[in-house]
Design a protein around this motif. Structure first.
Motif, mmCIF file in Angstrom:
data_model
loop_
_atom_site.group_PDB
_atom_site.id
_atom_site.type_symbol
_atom_site.label_atom_id
_atom_site.label_comp_id
_atom_site.label_asym_id
_atom_site.label_seq_id
_atom_site.Cartn_x
_atom_site.Cartn_y
_atom_site.Cartn_z
ATOM 1 N N PRO A 213 0.695 -1.078 -0.130
ATOM 2 C CA PRO A 213 0.051 0.060 -0.012
ATOM 3 C C PRO A 213 0.809 1.248 -0.083
ATOM 4 N N GLY A 214 2.202 1.214 0.158
ATOM 5 C CA GLY A 214 3.003 2.253 0.371
ATOM 6 C C GLY A 214 3.853 2.523 -1.132
ATOM 7 N N ALA A 215 3.528 1.552 -2.044
ATOM 8 C CA ALA A 215 4.062 1.534 -3.397
ATOM 9 C C ALA A 215 3.041 2.257 -4.254
ATOM 10 N N GLU A 216 3.885 2.778 -5.360
ATOM 11 C CA GLU A 216 3.223 3.472 -6.657
ATOM 12 C C GLU A 216 3.561 2.234 -7.518
ATOM 13 N N ILE A 217 2.352 1.851 -8.352
ATOM 14 C CA ILE A 217 2.423 0.725 -9.338
ATOM 15 C C ILE A 217 2.088 1.138 -10.699
ATOM 16 N N CYS A 218 3.119 1.182 -11.340
ATOM 17 C CA CYS A 218 3.094 1.593 -12.740
ATOM 18 C C CYS A 218 3.082 0.277 -13.760
ATOM 19 N N SER A 219 1.721 0.337 -14.515
ATOM 20 C CA SER A 219 1.353 -0.593 -15.588
ATOM 21 C C SER A 219 1.751 0.017 -16.981
ATOM 22 N N VAL A 220 2.733 -0.570 -17.493
ATOM 23 C CA VAL A 220 3.504 -0.465 -19.020
ATOM 24 C C VAL A 220 2.843 -1.243 -20.002
ATOM 25 N N PHE A 221 2.158 -0.531 -20.920
ATOM 26 C CA PHE A 221 1.693 -1.563 -22.072
ATOM 27 C C PHE A 221 1.273 -0.763 -23.039
ATOM 28 N N SER A 222 1.423 -1.105 -24.187
ATOM 29 C CA SER A 222 1.670 -0.482 -25.639
ATOM 30 C C SER A 222 0.007 -0.145 -26.270
ATOM 31 N N ARG A 223 -0.915 -1.035 -25.563
ATOM 32 C CA ARG A 223 -2.386 -0.727 -26.073
ATOM 33 C C ARG A 223 -2.913 0.849 -25.554
ATOM 34 N N TYR A 224 -3.969 0.805 -26.031
ATOM 35 C CA TYR A 224 -4.419 2.174 -25.136
ATOM 36 C C TYR A 224 -5.227 1.484 -23.808
ATOM 37 N N GLY A 225 -5.635 0.561 -23.737
ATOM 38 C CA GLY A 225 -6.110 -0.011 -22.297
ATOM 39 C C GLY A 225 -6.364 -1.539 -22.464
ATOM 40 N N TYR A 226 -6.511 -2.050 -21.324
ATOM 41 C CA TYR A 226 -6.511 -3.419 -21.323
ATOM 42 C C TYR A 226 -7.739 -4.001 -22.219
ATOM 43 N N THR A 265 -9.014 -14.383 -28.258
ATOM 44 C CA THR A 265 -9.311 -15.469 -27.147
ATOM 45 C C THR A 265 -8.469 -15.870 -26.344
ATOM 46 N N ASN A 266 -7.022 -15.766 -26.520
ATOM 47 C CA ASN A 266 -5.827 -16.061 -25.800
ATOM 48 C C ASN A 266 -4.757 -14.971 -25.298
ATOM 49 N N TYR A 267 -4.478 -14.324 -26.560
ATOM 50 C CA TYR A 267 -3.208 -13.488 -26.168
ATOM 51 C C TYR A 267 -3.478 -11.924 -25.759
ATOM 52 N N SER A 268 -2.725 -11.701 -24.904
ATOM 53 C CA SER A 268 -2.684 -10.125 -24.258
ATOM 54 C C SER A 268 -4.039 -9.618 -24.178
ATOM 55 N N VAL A 269 -4.826 -10.602 -23.495
ATOM 56 C CA VAL A 269 -6.248 -10.058 -23.177
ATOM 57 C C VAL A 269 -6.494 -10.519 -21.692
ATOM 58 N N VAL A 270 -7.686 -9.897 -21.074
ATOM 59 C CA VAL A 270 -7.908 -9.756 -19.742
ATOM 60 C C VAL A 270 -9.101 -10.122 -19.362
ATOM 61 N N ASP A 271 -9.483 -11.099 -18.176
ATOM 62 C CA ASP A 271 -10.875 -11.292 -17.894
ATOM 63 C C ASP A 271 -11.554 -9.847 -17.492
ATOM 64 N N VAL A 272 -12.653 -9.828 -18.196
ATOM 65 C CA VAL A 272 -13.421 -8.357 -18.179
ATOM 66 C C VAL A 272 -13.602 -7.915 -16.666
ATOM 67 N N ASP A 273 -13.851 -8.845 -15.619
ATOM 68 C CA ASP A 273 -14.144 -8.554 -14.233
ATOM 69 C C ASP A 273 -12.693 -7.685 -13.676
ATOM 70 N N LEU A 274 -11.693 -8.239 -13.994
ATOM 71 C CA LEU A 274 -10.628 -7.809 -13.509
ATOM 72 C C LEU A 274 -10.274 -6.252 -14.101
ATOM 73 N N ILE A 275 -10.391 -6.247 -15.293
ATOM 74 C CA ILE A 275 -10.338 -4.968 -15.832
ATOM 75 C C ILE A 275 -11.352 -4.094 -15.249
ATOM 76 N N ALA A 276 -12.563 -4.491 -14.791
ATOM 77 C CA ALA A 276 -13.622 -3.374 -14.092
ATOM 78 C C ALA A 276 -13.012 -3.248 -12.821
ATOM 79 N N GLN A 277 -12.317 -4.014 -12.179
ATOM 80 C CA GLN A 277 -11.757 -3.815 -10.781
ATOM 81 C C GLN A 277 -10.533 -2.815 -10.821
ATOM 82 N N LEU A 278 -9.706 -3.161 -11.828
ATOM 83 C CA LEU A 278 -8.672 -2.188 -11.861
ATOM 84 C C LEU A 278 -9.069 -0.720 -12.328
#
Length: 418
Positions: A213-226, A265-278
């Motif tokens: 909880p004391g750290a900044e988390i930086c998510s680096v990715f080439s897409r516009y969003g997950y 269906t498999n590559y560089s994709v994320v479960d929609v619930d996790l996307i919503a959580q983030l």
């Protein structure tokens, strides 16, 4: 040095794919007059499958019905449902109304199944050499000098972690496969950088944000969003056993189109619930004015500079080309895996390859060679068999197809020898 008797099958590697084959062999031998003799060589000291990624709240992305056996033999005593019954959780799982078990639970299922066929496995046995000593006889040498002889080889050597060009793994740069093995090394981090846009990257981001909880988390990715995974019913047919037939028989141009159409269906994709959580997390922090979760979209990691006190991630904008320098305690590469080419060694010269240098593999996963002995591969066949080549979806059916080929000794075209 110990020279073993001649086996019908020697399997190299013992992950889920060759575990499924060991089960298929066991079930066959329980009913056959003449058993198929086999041994599987595994360099690990015990069964393990992506242990570094077994987050306690992560779920499988594949239905429990696509376990080691059910798609091949729904009545098998090695099924996930039999595992649940044995563990005393069958009723609880049914009441859960969920097709997707926890990842740690599915790993426990694999261990449970592996324990029932451990008579076929030699652990702590790393294969370091393979050769054909006769037209239909192979020898496999382990790091300890033991020699295993077989009429057929089945390579299932798994995947190879992908690391961005110019980046080197170190004490402050990890691949996600090391995550849980090393996360305890982090002591009061101030900033953590996660590179990648897929499920593993998103899971790591959520885990690090929660645990530090004391750290900044930086998510680096080439897409516009997950991007959400396409798990719709029709699209999921790309994982059906008969889809392998369609893909195998299709012209190369159609194969490529199928892969392009259904990569999501498999590559560089994320479960929609996790996307919503983030997303909820980033919005809540923006409201509260405490933005610890930083989404660095349309960027890429171009370098990591290390010093005695930490690391500096060099992140470049894909839009402007400008670079940002992030002093960080860790760069976590959730950058996926490549299909690992089997280490064929001295056998390579006997194996056919296509114009792109890829192994020519029959529908039964048998490599086309100039030898009468069978060389089979589990994995490394995405170019010929489609998207399920390295996935769990087809392990049960594929193991049965390989066993059938071994039993019938299906003739394959023989190359002219030089």
């Amino acid at each position: 040095m110990l020279v073993h008797p001649i086996y019908d099958v020697v399997g190299i590697g013992f992950g889920p794919s060759n575990l499924a084959l060991a089960i298929a062999l066991t079930e066959h031998n329980e009913q056959a007059e003449t058993p198929v003799t086999a041994v599987f060589l595994e360099r690990q000291q015990a069964f393990g499958w992506h242990r570094g990624m077994l987050l306690d709240d992560a779920t499988m992305q594949v239905s429990f019905l696509k376990d080691l056996v059910t798609m091949r033999n729904p009545t098998s005593r090695f099924s996930f449902l039999c595992y649940l019954k044995d563990r005393g959780r069958l009723v609880d799982f049914v009441n859960h109304k969920n097709l997707f078990p926890l990842r740690v639970e599915f790993h426990d299922y694999f261990e449970w199944a592996a324990a029932q066929v451990d008579d076929l496995v030699t652990y702590d046995a790393e294969a370091v050499g393979v050769e054909a000593v006769e037209d239909d006889l192979f020898e496999v040498t382990t790091a300890t000098g033991d020699v295993y002889r077989a009429r057929n080889l089945v390579f299932a050597t798994g995947l190879r972690p992908t690391v961005p060009e110019g980046v080197v793994l170190s004490d402050r740069v990890w691949h996600n496969s090391q995550f849980l093995h090393r996360v305890g090394e982090l002591k009061d981090p101030k900033r953590l950088v996660v590179v990648g846009a897929g499920q593993s990257a998103a899971e790591a981001v959520a885990h690090l944000h929660r645990e530090f909880p004391g750290a900044e988390i930086c998510s680096v990715f080439s897409r516009y969003g997950y991007s959400p995974a396409d798990d719709s019913s029709f699209a999921n047919r790309i994982f059906d056993p008969e889809a392998v037939d369609h893909y195998f028989d299709a012209p190369d141009a159609v194969k490529q189109r199928l892969m392009d159409y259904h990569r999501n269906t498999n590559y560089s994709v994320v479960d929609v619930d996790l996307i919503a959580q983030l997303y909820r997390t980033t919005y809540r922090e923006k409201v509260l004015g405490t933005e610890r979760l930083k989404m660095m979209n349309m960027t890429r990691l171009v370098a990591v500079e290390e010093s005695a006190t930490g690391a500096r991630a060099v992140v470049q904008s894909l839009v402007t080309g400008e670079q940002e320098f992030l002093d960080t305690d860790l760069v976590l590469l959730a950058t996926g895996y490549d299909e690992a080419t089997p280490a064929l060694g001295a056998l390579d010269a006997a194996c056919a390859r296509d114009a792109a240098g890829r192994l020519v593999v029959g529908r039964d996963y048998r490599v086309r060679t100039s030898l009468r002995g069978g060389i089979y591969v589990q994995g490394g066949t995405e170019h010929s068999h489609g998207i399920t080549s390295s996935l769990l979806s087809n392990v049960a059916v594929r193991s049965g197809e390989i066993l059938d080929s071994v039993l019938t000794n299906t003739p394959v075209p023989v190359l002219a020898t030089a």
